[in-house]
Design a protein around this motif. Structure first.
Motif, mmCIF file in Angstrom:
data_model
loop_
_atom_site.group_PDB
_atom_site.id
_atom_site.type_symbol
_atom_site.label_atom_id
_atom_site.label_comp_id
_atom_site.label_asym_id
_atom_site.label_seq_id
_atom_site.Cartn_x
_atom_site.Cartn_y
_atom_site.Cartn_z
ATOM 1 N N ASN A 72 0.808 -1.221 0.000
ATOM 2 C CA ASN A 72 0.000 0.000 0.000
ATOM 3 C C ASN A 72 0.840 1.270 0.000
ATOM 4 O O ASN A 72 0.316 2.365 -0.239
ATOM 5 C CB ASN A 72 -0.947 -0.005 1.205
ATOM 6 N N LEU A 73 2.128 1.140 0.266
ATOM 7 C CA LEU A 73 3.010 2.298 0.169
ATOM 8 C C LEU A 73 3.107 2.810 -1.267
ATOM 9 O O LEU A 73 3.504 3.948 -1.495
ATOM 10 C CB LEU A 73 4.411 1.950 0.692
ATOM 11 N N PHE A 74 2.734 1.964 -2.217
ATOM 12 C CA PHE A 74 2.850 2.325 -3.635
ATOM 13 C C PHE A 74 1.489 2.621 -4.262
ATOM 14 O O PHE A 74 1.301 2.556 -5.467
ATOM 15 C CB PHE A 74 3.560 1.192 -4.392
ATOM 16 N N THR A 75 0.543 2.983 -3.413
ATOM 17 C CA THR A 75 -0.804 3.294 -3.884
ATOM 18 C C THR A 75 -0.846 4.628 -4.628
ATOM 19 O O THR A 75 -0.036 5.525 -4.347
ATOM 20 C CB THR A 75 -1.782 3.356 -2.697
ATOM 21 N N PRO A 76 -1.772 4.771 -5.578
ATOM 22 C CA PRO A 76 -2.079 6.131 -6.050
ATOM 23 C C PRO A 76 -2.687 6.927 -4.896
ATOM 24 O O PRO A 76 -3.113 6.349 -3.898
ATOM 25 C CB PRO A 76 -3.108 5.902 -7.165
ATOM 26 N N LEU A 77 -2.723 8.222 -5.033
ATOM 27 C CA LEU A 77 -3.381 9.049 -4.021
ATOM 28 C C LEU A 77 -4.867 8.709 -4.013
ATOM 29 O O LEU A 77 -5.561 8.876 -5.010
ATOM 30 C CB LEU A 77 -3.193 10.529 -4.341
ATOM 31 N N ARG A 78 -5.345 8.201 -2.885
ATOM 32 C CA ARG A 78 -6.755 7.811 -2.795
ATOM 33 C C ARG A 78 -7.558 8.970 -2.204
ATOM 34 O O ARG A 78 -7.386 9.330 -1.036
ATOM 35 C CB ARG A 78 -6.920 6.550 -1.945
ATOM 36 N N LEU A 79 -8.406 9.527 -3.025
ATOM 37 C CA LEU A 79 -9.222 10.656 -2.604
ATOM 38 C C LEU A 79 -10.621 10.197 -2.208
ATOM 39 O O LEU A 79 -11.190 9.307 -2.827
ATOM 40 C CB LEU A 79 -9.329 11.682 -3.734
ATOM 41 N N ASN A 80 -11.131 10.794 -1.154
ATOM 42 C CA ASN A 80 -12.555 10.686 -0.817
ATOM 43 C C ASN A 80 -13.015 12.085 -0.425
ATOM 44 O O ASN A 80 -12.244 13.046 -0.505
ATOM 45 C CB ASN A 80 -12.784 9.658 0.295
ATOM 46 N N THR A 81 -14.247 12.218 -0.012
ATOM 47 C CA THR A 81 -14.792 13.556 0.268
ATOM 48 C C THR A 81 -13.954 14.315 1.282
ATOM 49 O O THR A 81 -13.567 15.472 1.061
ATOM 50 C CB THR A 81 -16.245 13.437 0.777
ATOM 51 N N ASP A 82 -13.646 13.674 2.423
ATOM 52 C CA ASP A 82 -12.892 14.373 3.458
ATOM 53 C C ASP A 82 -11.440 14.593 3.049
ATOM 54 O O ASP A 82 -10.836 15.609 3.406
ATOM 55 C CB ASP A 82 -12.964 13.593 4.775
ATOM 56 N N GLY A 83 -10.861 13.632 2.316
ATOM 57 C CA GLY A 83 -9.492 13.813 1.834
ATOM 58 C C GLY A 83 -9.376 15.019 0.921
ATOM 59 O O GLY A 83 -8.411 15.798 1.004
ATOM 60 N N ILE A 84 -10.353 15.194 0.045
ATOM 61 C CA ILE A 84 -10.373 16.360 -0.847
ATOM 62 C C ILE A 84 -10.486 17.648 -0.024
ATOM 63 O O ILE A 84 -9.800 18.646 -0.303
ATOM 64 C CB ILE A 84 -11.533 16.255 -1.851
ATOM 65 N N ARG A 85 -11.318 17.620 1.013
ATOM 66 C CA ARG A 85 -11.486 18.815 1.854
ATOM 67 C C ARG A 85 -10.165 19.191 2.537
ATOM 68 O O ARG A 85 -9.801 20.367 2.587
ATOM 69 C CB ARG A 85 -12.573 18.563 2.894
ATOM 70 N N TYR A 86 -9.451 18.193 3.078
ATOM 71 C CA TYR A 86 -8.182 18.479 3.741
ATOM 72 C C TYR A 86 -7.165 19.076 2.764
ATOM 73 O O TYR A 86 -6.472 20.047 3.088
ATOM 74 C CB TYR A 86 -7.608 17.200 4.362
#
Length: 443
Positions: free
Chosen positions: A34-48
């Motif tokens: 999982n260290l090599f994941t793409p940036l995983r966006l969700n609603t709160d992640g986008i807000r931050y």
């Protein structure tokens, strides 16, 4: 004023052995992809991330980010990483994983758990944690600050007075990362009241004074609720008026959180369980399991005399805050996951007398945890799998498809995006660099 004795239940938390060391290493190795994941966006992640853009001046004072009620502690932490050229999906994931490892380690010390490796591995296997390790949200870091504060305050109440400065600092930082850190302040105050209950409530006259004071405060709060809701976003979102006007809604609110507790105990989210069991049956099964989880928590508190510890009061306040919350989202239980894992494997296993039942439950929990790890690793290593399975928003999937395609083509003058018109593509372009490892397959 501390837990009575080390636990040794089920053989799961007994002294370390090669088996427990191997188990811990396997869990960590399965987490590493999982260290090599793409940036995983969700609603709160986008807000931050948008708050970071506001702090750097890329968004104006009239933007949503400027008026977002999220505290700025976590965005400032990410901004510091960005300025050090360290902000990436890898660093976000690594920090989240290390935060939960350290948080579970601190709780293991507080509860005198003998086999800390097994306890930490089980905590890392929780499906809630596996899902959140890769997200740019504050929950995992907050959990570490939350547990660190409890650990430091416990040391203070053991007469190690020098710990009071770091305890206050950790509490303030917790509040600045998530407003739920107020549970630390209220919990510690309640613990002080509990320690001095003989003085504060020893006389009938004093008891009446306290009772009248509580009634007056509650009456003032209710009378000023509309004004408080306008000023405090958290209180506004609680929608307390709904419970007053429609008392039956209280049961719906409780059912939501029993269901979330059921997900933690079974280690499988409703979204996955409902694909193999009838959705209505899955719902009732998880609610029933959540009720069982509450009973287990009660038995652990009684048997381990945890009411005599600061941790009990802080965890109880946080749990009450969750049960007042009117929305379904099991991730709010993240700071409680270590204590819930402890409770399940400490007491529930001892209730199940036949050996094959108690170890059967442990195997099911671990199996679902490994399935979560494999699923998350597949999302991290395969763009095709990611596009098919990450999230349920078709629009977000299309944005990722464009982003992955742009990464692969590596054109000399690629298009750049504006945060005002294409916020997702802007954030992906800025914070999701080229993959450190080649993906298993293309798009």
């Amino acid at each position: 004023m501390e837990a009575t004795k080390p636990i040794a239940v089920n053989g799961l938390f007994k002294n370390k052995s090669w088996g427990s060391i191997t188990f811990f290493i396997i869990v960590i190795l399965l987490l590493l992809p999982n260290l090599f994941t793409p940036l995983r966006l969700n609603t709160d992640g986008i807000r931050y991330l948008k708050i970071i853009e506001y702090l750097t001046g890329n968004l104006g004072p009239n933007s949503d980010a400027a008026h977002d009620f999220f505290p700025h502690g976590y965005p400032l932490f990410l901004l510091a990483l960005s300025r050090l050229h360290l902000l990436s999906p890898l660093s976000i994931t690594l920090i989240n994983m290390v935060s939960m490892l350290l948080a579970s380690y601190l709780l293991a010390i507080l509860l005198k758990i003998e086999n800390r490796l097994v306890f930490m591995a089980l905590t890392m296997l929780s499906a809630i944690n596996v899902k959140q390790f890769t997200l740019p949200i504050a929950d995992e870091l907050f959990t570490l600050l939350f547990l660190a504060s409890i650990y430091l305050w416990t040391s203070v109440f053991k007469k190690h007075w020098l710990y009071i400065i770091p305890a206050l600092a950790a509490t303030l930082v917790s509040l600045y990362v998530r407003t739920a850190g107020i549970a630390l302040v209220i919990g510690i105050l309640l613990y002080l009241v509990y320690l001095n209950k003989g003085i504060l409530f020893g006389q009938k006259k004093l008891l009446w004074i306290w009772l009248c004071s509580v009634i007056i405060v509650l009456a003032a709060f209710v009378s000023q609720l509309p004004l408080i809701e306008k000023r405090v976003a958290y209180i506004r979102q609680l929608n307390l008026g709904m419970m007053a006007h429609h008392p039956a809604s209280i049961f719906d609110r409780l059912a939501i959180h029993f269901k979330e507790l059921g997900e933690i105990m079974t280690n499988i989210p409703y979204s996955k369980l409902s694909t193999v069991i009838n959705p209505a049956a899955s719902n009732y099964l998880l609610i029933a399991t959540g009720l069982l989880m509450c009973f287990i928590l009660y038995k652990v508190v009684v048997n381990r005399q945890l009411v005599n510890t600061p941790a009990f009061w802080v965890f109880t306040v946080y749990l009450l805050m969750i049960f007042l919350w009117p929305f379904y989202d099991a991730r709010f239980f993240t700071p409680l996951v270590p204590i819930l894992i402890y409770s399940v494997f400490c007491y529930f296993g001892s209730m199940l007398k036949p050996v094959y039942i108690k170890y059967g439950y442990a195997c099911i929990f671990v199996l679902f945890g490994f399935l979560s790890l494999v699923y998350s690793a597949a999302l991290s290593l395969s763009n095709t799998f990611f596009l098919k399975h990450y999230g349920s928003d078709a629009s977000l999937t299309d944005k990722y498809r464009i982003h992955f395609s742009k990464q692969q083509k590596n054109t000399p003058n690629p298009p750049h995006y504006s945060i005002d018109t294409d916020e997702v593509l802007f954030l992906l372009e800025k914070y999701d660099g080229k993959p450190l490892l080649p993906k298993i397959d293309g798009n």
